[in-house]
Design a protein around this motif. Sequence first.
Motif, mmCIF file in Angstrom:
data_model
loop_
_atom_site.group_PDB
_atom_site.id
_atom_site.type_symbol
_atom_site.label_atom_id
_atom_site.label_comp_id
_atom_site.label_asym_id
_atom_site.label_seq_id
_atom_site.Cartn_x
_atom_site.Cartn_y
_atom_site.Cartn_z
ATOM 1 N N VAL A 1 -1.545 7.486 10.161
ATOM 2 C CA VAL A 1 -1.992 7.659 8.777
ATOM 3 C C VAL A 1 -3.258 6.828 8.567
ATOM 4 N N ILE B 1 -3.282 12.068 9.919
ATOM 5 C CA ILE B 1 -3.340 12.578 8.548
ATOM 6 C C ILE B 1 -3.981 11.540 7.630
ATOM 7 N N ASP C 1 7.121 12.453 0.045
ATOM 8 C CA ASP C 1 6.851 13.880 0.282
ATOM 9 C C ASP C 1 6.499 14.155 1.742
ATOM 10 N N THR C 2 5.783 13.211 2.360
ATOM 11 C CA THR C 2 5.252 13.432 3.715
ATOM 12 C C THR C 2 6.294 13.142 4.790
ATOM 13 N N PRO D 1 -3.980 10.696 3.308
ATOM 14 C CA PRO D 1 -3.512 11.110 1.988
ATOM 15 C C PRO D 1 -4.677 11.480 1.080
ATOM 16 N N TRP E 1 3.767 9.877 -2.230
ATOM 17 C CA TRP E 1 3.190 10.612 -1.103
ATOM 18 C C TRP E 1 4.009 10.365 0.177
#
Length: 306
Positions: free
Chosen positions: A99, A127, A175-176, A129, A172
């Motif tokens: 991340v 990834i 959700d992730t 955010p 977040w």
Amino acid sequence: MNRLNLHVKDETSRLRAVVLGTARSNGPVPDLKDAYDPKSRQHILAGTYPKIEDIVSEMEAVATVFEKYDVQIFRPKQIEDCNQIFTRDIGFVIDDVFVKANILPDREEELEAIKHVIELVDLNKVIRPPEEVHIEGGDVMLYGEYIFVGTYRGADYADYIIARTNVEGVDWLKDTFPHKKVVSFNLRKDNLDPYNNALHLDCCFQPVGNGKCIIYKGGFLQEEEYQFLVDLFGAENCFEITREEMYHMNSNIFSIAPDVVVSERNFTRLNTWLRSHNITVEEVPYAEISKQEGLLRCSTLPLIRD
């Protein structure tokens, strides 16, 4: 260079690969208006801000310990006159996903400086955010099925340069990583008093060894959130640090394995407790780096743990 198969599920499993910050071109003493945290501010005012040669030697002492344990070490590319010590802020690994953190805008180049590391990771496993999500690695802590997250829920969030992870960041993560239990902790923030400020979650809490933790009650704004951790670990497994020890960053040590930690050599009470639980303590000098309100966990970004 071989691809990196990321794997981090907790804070203590055997470390195999890490990004260790660099201090070789840390730049001049910052102007007071540019201080990111109250402890740096305190040392700028006192004329005791750390010298580059001292913090370089402190970081090299950590690199030597990592070499001893056969850990693969990556370093950021050097940016002139830039503080690149605290790699934990700029990214973190959850399971096999890297991340990229949304950090303070003028620190974006620090992320660019580890691009050579991120490029070794499968693109699908990197990834970032969305912009409104603020999150830094010092606030994100893995413990089996849990992700512990430090945050600040106050309506005055924007007034605190030391509030680095917002409630959108917590949402977040939920959700992730829906397979994880995300538990957030409202942390005490103070722009001016380092004795009254938990910059990140790892400034007042960290798991260590097998099922033990270091914790500072005063870092938590909600007593029931502090109590959740004490109940989860068991009071007998919690090493409670004092306000003074929190100020010196006693909860910000770093685990190489469940039975091996890197700790600051002046943390006498903590290091004695760790050894009493059969944990090998590799002591290093890190008191100069701590003047910037960060310590060993802050300056390391684990990529692979067994």
